[in-house]
Design a protein around this motif. Structure first.
Motif, PDB file in Angstrom:
ATOM      1  N   GLY A 153       5.471 -18.539   3.691  1.00  0.00           N
ATOM      2  CA  GLY A 153       4.996 -18.020   2.411  1.00  0.00           C
ATOM      3  C   GLY A 153       6.089 -17.872   1.376  1.00  0.00           C
ATOM      4  N   ASP A 154       7.240 -17.354   1.780  1.00  0.00           N
ATOM      5  CA  ASP A 154       8.333 -17.159   0.819  1.00  0.00           C
ATOM      6  C   ASP A 154       8.828 -18.491   0.270  1.00  0.00           C
ATOM      7  OD1 ASP A 154       8.165 -14.450   1.179  1.00  0.00           O
ATOM      8  OD2 ASP A 154       9.873 -14.306   2.559  1.00  0.00           O
ATOM      9  N   ALA A 155       8.936 -19.497   1.153  1.00  0.00           N
ATOM     10  CA  ALA A 155       9.397 -20.814   0.697  1.00  0.00           C
ATOM     11  C   ALA A 155       8.401 -21.442  -0.258  1.00  0.00           C
ATOM     12  CB  ALA A 155       9.625 -21.726   1.900  1.00  0.00           C
ATOM     13  N   ILE A 156       7.117 -21.270   0.031  1.00  0.00           N
ATOM     14  CA  ILE A 156       6.085 -21.812  -0.865  1.00  0.00           C
ATOM     15  C   ILE A 156       6.111 -21.080  -2.195  1.00  0.00           C
ATOM     16  CG2 ILE A 156       3.603 -22.099  -1.192  1.00  0.00           C
ATOM     17  CD1 ILE A 156       3.383 -22.419   1.856  1.00  0.00           C
ATOM     18  N   ASP A 157       6.259 -19.758  -2.160  1.00  0.00           N
ATOM     19  CA  ASP A 157       6.336 -18.988  -3.413  1.00  0.00           C
ATOM     20  C   ASP A 157       7.508 -19.457  -4.271  1.00  0.00           C
ATOM     21  OD1 ASP A 157       4.153 -17.547  -2.646  1.00  0.00           O
ATOM     22  OD2 ASP A 157       5.249 -15.716  -2.138  1.00  0.00           O
ATOM     23  N   ALA A 158       8.643 -19.749  -3.625  1.00  0.00           N
ATOM     24  CA  ALA A 158       9.801 -20.224  -4.378  1.00  0.00           C
ATOM     25  C   ALA A 158       9.519 -21.577  -5.019  1.00  0.00           C
ATOM     26  CB  ALA A 158      11.023 -20.317  -3.461  1.00  0.00           C
ATOM     27  N   ALA A 159       8.824 -22.453  -4.266  1.00  0.00           N
ATOM     28  CA  ALA A 159       8.481 -23.764  -4.811  1.00  0.00           C
ATOM     29  C   ALA A 159       7.494 -23.630  -5.966  1.00  0.00           C
ATOM     30  CB  ALA A 159       7.898 -24.643  -3.712  1.00  0.00           C
TER      31      ALA A 159
ATOM     32  N   ILE B 129       0.544 -23.055 -10.121  1.00  0.00           N
ATOM     33  CA  ILE B 129      -0.227 -21.821  -9.951  1.00  0.00           C
ATOM     34  C   ILE B 129      -0.452 -21.493  -8.481  1.00  0.00           C
ATOM     35  CG2 ILE B 129      -1.403 -22.129 -12.151  1.00  0.00           C
ATOM     36  CD1 ILE B 129      -3.892 -22.998 -10.483  1.00  0.00           C
ATOM     37  N   GLY B 130      -0.269 -22.477  -7.585  1.00  0.00           N
ATOM     38  CA  GLY B 130      -0.508 -22.219  -6.181  1.00  0.00           C
ATOM     39  C   GLY B 130      -0.228 -23.439  -5.326  1.00  0.00           C
ATOM     40  N   PHE B 131      -0.543 -23.303  -4.047  1.00  0.00           N
ATOM     41  CA  PHE B 131      -0.299 -24.349  -3.054  1.00  0.00           C
ATOM     42  C   PHE B 131      -1.537 -24.461  -2.179  1.00  0.00           C
ATOM     43  CE2 PHE B 131       0.753 -25.253   1.378  1.00  0.00           C
ATOM     44  CZ  PHE B 131       1.522 -26.407   1.300  1.00  0.00           C
ATOM     45  N   VAL B 132      -1.911 -25.701  -1.836  1.00  0.00           N
ATOM     46  CA  VAL B 132      -3.084 -25.940  -0.994  1.00  0.00           C
ATOM     47  C   VAL B 132      -2.722 -26.899   0.125  1.00  0.00           C
ATOM     48  CG1 VAL B 132      -5.382 -26.986  -0.878  1.00  0.00           C
ATOM     49  CG2 VAL B 132      -4.773 -25.515  -2.807  1.00  0.00           C
ATOM     50  N   SER B 133      -3.167 -26.570   1.327  1.00  0.00           N
ATOM     51  CA  SER B 133      -3.035 -27.478   2.469  1.00  0.00           C
ATOM     52  C   SER B 133      -4.314 -27.408   3.285  1.00  0.00           C
ATOM     53  CB  SER B 133      -1.835 -27.091   3.343  1.00  0.00           C
ATOM     54  OG  SER B 133      -1.724 -27.953   4.445  1.00  0.00           O
ATOM     55  N   VAL B 134      -4.734 -28.536   3.826  1.00  0.00           N
ATOM     56  CA  VAL B 134      -5.867 -28.568   4.748  1.00  0.00           C
ATOM     57  C   VAL B 134      -5.290 -28.714   6.145  1.00  0.00           C
ATOM     58  CG1 VAL B 134      -8.003 -29.710   5.414  1.00  0.00           C
ATOM     59  CG2 VAL B 134      -7.334 -29.608   3.000  1.00  0.00           C
ATOM     60  N   CYS B 135      -5.376 -27.644   6.921  1.00  0.00           N
ATOM     61  CA  CYS B 135      -4.745 -27.586   8.238  1.00  0.00           C
ATOM     62  C   CYS B 135      -5.710 -28.102   9.293  1.00  0.00           C
ATOM     63  CB  CYS B 135      -4.340 -26.153   8.558  1.00  0.00           C
ATOM     64  SG  CYS B 135      -3.184 -25.450   7.354  1.00  0.00           S
TER      65      CYS B 135
ATOM     66  N   LEU C 170       0.517 -27.337  -5.971  1.00  0.00           N
ATOM     67  CA  LEU C 170       1.379 -28.026  -5.014  1.00  0.00           C
ATOM     68  C   LEU C 170       0.608 -28.330  -3.734  1.00  0.00           C
ATOM     69  CD1 LEU C 170       4.677 -25.936  -5.342  1.00  0.00           C
ATOM     70  CD2 LEU C 170       3.992 -27.979  -6.603  1.00  0.00           C
ATOM     71  N   THR C 171       0.870 -29.481  -3.142  1.00  0.00           N
ATOM     72  CA  THR C 171       0.250 -29.873  -1.875  1.00  0.00           C
ATOM     73  C   THR C 171       1.269 -30.647  -1.049  1.00  0.00           C
ATOM     74  OG1 THR C 171      -0.543 -32.031  -2.644  1.00  0.00           O
ATOM     75  CG2 THR C 171      -2.010 -30.139  -2.988  1.00  0.00           C
ATOM     76  N   PRO C 172       1.110 -30.666   0.270  1.00  0.00           N
ATOM     77  CA  PRO C 172       1.928 -31.580   1.076  1.00  0.00           C
ATOM     78  C   PRO C 172       1.440 -33.011   0.868  1.00  0.00           C
ATOM     79  CG  PRO C 172       0.324 -30.472   2.448  1.00  0.00           C
ATOM     80  CD  PRO C 172       0.197 -29.852   1.087  1.00  0.00           C
ATOM     81  N   GLN C 173       2.251 -33.971   1.233  1.00  0.00           N
ATOM     82  CA  GLN C 173       1.866 -35.369   1.074  1.00  0.00           C
ATOM     83  C   GLN C 173       0.654 -35.725   1.931  1.00  0.00           C
ATOM     84  OE1 GLN C 173       5.430 -37.574   1.991  1.00  0.00           O
ATOM     85  NE2 GLN C 173       6.157 -37.484  -0.122  1.00  0.00           N
TER      86      GLN C 173
ATOM     87  N   ALA D 278     -11.962 -30.394 -10.274  1.00  0.00           N
ATOM     88  CA  ALA D 278     -12.095 -28.993 -10.682  1.00  0.00           C
ATOM     89  C   ALA D 278     -11.099 -28.628 -11.786  1.00  0.00           C
ATOM     90  CB  ALA D 278     -11.892 -28.079  -9.479  1.00  0.00           C
ATOM     91  N   GLY D 279     -10.244 -29.581 -12.173  1.00  0.00           N
ATOM     92  CA  GLY D 279      -9.344 -29.341 -13.295  1.00  0.00           C
ATOM     93  C   GLY D 279      -7.898 -29.104 -12.920  1.00  0.00           C
ATOM     94  N   TYR D 280      -7.527 -29.365 -11.660  1.00  0.00           N
ATOM     95  CA  TYR D 280      -6.154 -29.093 -11.232  1.00  0.00           C
ATOM     96  C   TYR D 280      -5.372 -30.396 -11.076  1.00  0.00           C
ATOM     97  CZ  TYR D 280      -8.148 -24.532 -10.312  1.00  0.00           C
ATOM     98  OH  TYR D 280      -8.789 -23.331 -10.461  1.00  0.00           O
ATOM     99  N   GLU D 281      -4.130 -30.356 -11.507  1.00  0.00           N
ATOM    100  CA  GLU D 281      -3.228 -31.487 -11.334  1.00  0.00           C
ATOM    101  C   GLU D 281      -2.407 -31.257 -10.073  1.00  0.00           C
ATOM    102  OE1 GLU D 281       0.611 -33.543 -13.591  1.00  0.00           O
ATOM    103  OE2 GLU D 281      -0.738 -32.202 -14.692  1.00  0.00           O
ATOM    104  N   LEU D 282      -2.317 -32.274  -9.209  1.00  0.00           N
ATOM    105  CA  LEU D 282      -1.635 -32.115  -7.927  1.00  0.00           C
ATOM    106  C   LEU D 282      -0.201 -32.623  -8.004  1.00  0.00           C
ATOM    107  CD1 LEU D 282      -4.419 -33.149  -5.390  1.00  0.00           C
ATOM    108  CD2 LEU D 282      -4.060 -30.985  -6.583  1.00  0.00           C
ATOM    109  N   SER D 283       0.683 -31.902  -7.315  1.00  0.00           N
ATOM    110  CA  SER D 283       2.084 -32.286  -7.240  1.00  0.00           C
ATOM    111  C   SER D 283       2.560 -32.096  -5.798  1.00  0.00           C
ATOM    112  CB  SER D 283       2.931 -31.436  -8.193  1.00  0.00           C
ATOM    113  OG  SER D 283       4.299 -31.775  -8.081  1.00  0.00           O
ATOM    114  N   SER D 284       3.164 -33.133  -5.236  1.00  0.00           N
ATOM    115  CA  SER D 284       3.595 -33.087  -3.842  1.00  0.00           C
ATOM    116  C   SER D 284       4.849 -32.234  -3.682  1.00  0.00           C
ATOM    117  CB  SER D 284       3.857 -34.508  -3.341  1.00  0.00           C
ATOM    118  OG  SER D 284       4.313 -34.488  -2.005  1.00  0.00           O
ATOM    119  N   THR D 285       4.921 -31.524  -2.554  1.00  0.00           N
ATOM    120  CA  THR D 285       6.099 -30.708  -2.250  1.00  0.00           C
ATOM    121  C   THR D 285       6.439 -30.819  -0.765  1.00  0.00           C
ATOM    122  OG1 THR D 285       7.042 -28.478  -2.282  1.00  0.00           O
ATOM    123  CG2 THR D 285       4.705 -28.652  -1.826  1.00  0.00           C
ATOM    124  N   THR D 286       7.713 -30.713  -0.461  1.00  0.00           N
ATOM    125  CA  THR D 286       8.172 -30.683   0.936  1.00  0.00           C
ATOM    126  C   THR D 286       8.560 -29.265   1.346  1.00  0.00           C
ATOM    127  OG1 THR D 286      10.460 -31.173   0.290  1.00  0.00           O
ATOM    128  CG2 THR D 286       9.012 -33.059   0.788  1.00  0.00           C
TER     129      THR D 286
END
Length: 369
Positions: free
Chosen positions: A8-14, A21-27, A98-101, A114-122
């Motif tokens: 969580g802390d690493a994602i918050d920093a990213a 505005i946030g991060f999404v992953s489908v686990c 933000l999303t993973p690849q 839904a109006g969101y632009e996606l950006s990849s993050t590691t």
């Protein structure tokens, strides 16, 4: 037991660095990244949404809602992208997410519609490369179990005797399969899962998929990569020879042991991971072995919830305090067989250390002293 969700802390920093505005992953089910992010040992898919300081999980109605004090968990049977968008809408109706690849294509389409632009993050991948104290304790516990399992194999080999040019133990021919079963039984007693990764190989006669009877003088490689109750992995391999004649296998073992020691010299915080890997290979080859044909290419890399994680020891990543590495030195010869030593090393502020003090000797009787 490592508690709750991680990263969580690493994602918050990213999120903060990117202005997202946030991060999404489908686990996906029991994928290691899913376990890392959610803290759940789940066999079902989970929609993971991180808003700054908040973790939200959405699960299908077909499962019991798991406990999760560190996250908001709700049932949502909508497609993953729609479920995630509904959570994001509480923060903002538009913006960068933000999303993973590896985010599924359909989830990405729902988020974009839904109006969101996606950006990849590691960010998650990078966070997993550095272990905290609880994760390190979990891996160290698995390594202790791995050492006891390899010790069980050594005890059997030390107790074996030669009869008609074959090794006999407990009144029957000793085979790779008999040792593998005893090693796995020890792992089970220790409370860890063999994870289908235990192998016992000998000489040039195979042994990975079938029972091969053992003979004196041939190198026998016993390798384990068990998984602990919290999902964290270990790795340990040793080579034994019963009635060794001091020939090829002795020279190969000296080379592998020297290469193993190189990691203790080179794997400092800030070191180039690829350089460490090349030094392991070079040290092995320095004893007269062919870099192209005999020295292993796989010298290891990161280890945690997966047997292979970042950083690899053949890339350009910089080692950091908290990296946990599988370090492998191995030599294979078409006639003589294979010699291998594998250990787990942690990079600490004052340098690297191996997580077990397992003997490296070829002589199995030395394990019983």
């Amino acid at each position: 037991m490592p508690p709750g969700p991680r990263g969580g802390d690493a994602i918050d920093a990213a999120i903060d660095d990117s202005g997202a505005i946030g991060f999404v992953s489908v686990c996906r089910g029991d994928d290691p990244t899913s376990r890392y992010l959610t803290g759940l040992d789940a066999e079902f898919d989970v929609v993971y949404v991180r808003l700054p300081g908040e973790t939200h999980l959405r699960v299908p109605s077909t499962v019991d809602i798991p406990d999760g004090d560190a996250a908001s968990i709700r049932v949502d049977d909508r497609p993953a992208g729609q479920a995630a968008a509904a959570v994001l809408a509480a923060q903002a109706e538009t913006g960068t997410v933000l999303t993973p690849q590896t985010v599924p294509h359909d989830a990405a389409l729902h988020l974009e519609s839904a109006g969101y632009e996606l950006s990849s993050t590691t960010a998650v991948q990078d966070a997993r490369a550095t272990k905290d104290a609880a994760e390190l304790d979990a891996i160290e516990g698995v390594q202790r179990a791995a050492k006891r399992a390899i010790s069980a194999a050594a005890v059997i080999l030390a107790d074996a005797h030669v009869e008609d040019e074959a090794l006999v133990w407990s009144d029957a021919p000793l085979s790779t399969e008999r040792i593998r079963r005893q090693v796995n039984a020890t792992l089970a007693v220790e409370g860890v899962d063999s994870a289908g990764a235990t192998t016992v190989t000998t000489g040039t006669r195979g042994g990975r998929e079938s029972a091969v009877e053992l003979v004196p003088g041939e190198p026998i490689v016993v390798s384990v990569s068990p998984r602990g109750p919290t999902g964290y992995r270990g790795a340990l391999a040793r080579t034994f020879v019963v009635d060794a004649d001091g020939g090829w296998e002795r020279r190969a073992h000296v080379a592998c042991a020297a290469a193993r020691d190189v990691a203790l010299v080179e794997a400092d915080p800030g070191a180039d991971a690829g350089f460490v890997g090349s030094e392991i290979r070079a040290e092995t080859a320095a004893f007269g072995f062919s870099m192209a044909d005999e020295v292993t290419r796989d010298v290891g890399g990161g280890l945690g919830l997966s047997a292979r994680e970042d950083p690899p020891l053949d890339g350009d990543a910089e080692l950091a305090t908290g990296n946990v590495l599988r370090v492998r030195s191995a030599i294979t010869h078409a006639t003589h067989g294979r010699v291998e030593l594998t250990d787990v090393l942690v990079v600490e502020d004052d340098g690297p250390r191996y997580l077990t003090d397992a003997p490296t000797t070829l002589d199995p009787s030395r394990w019983t002293e």
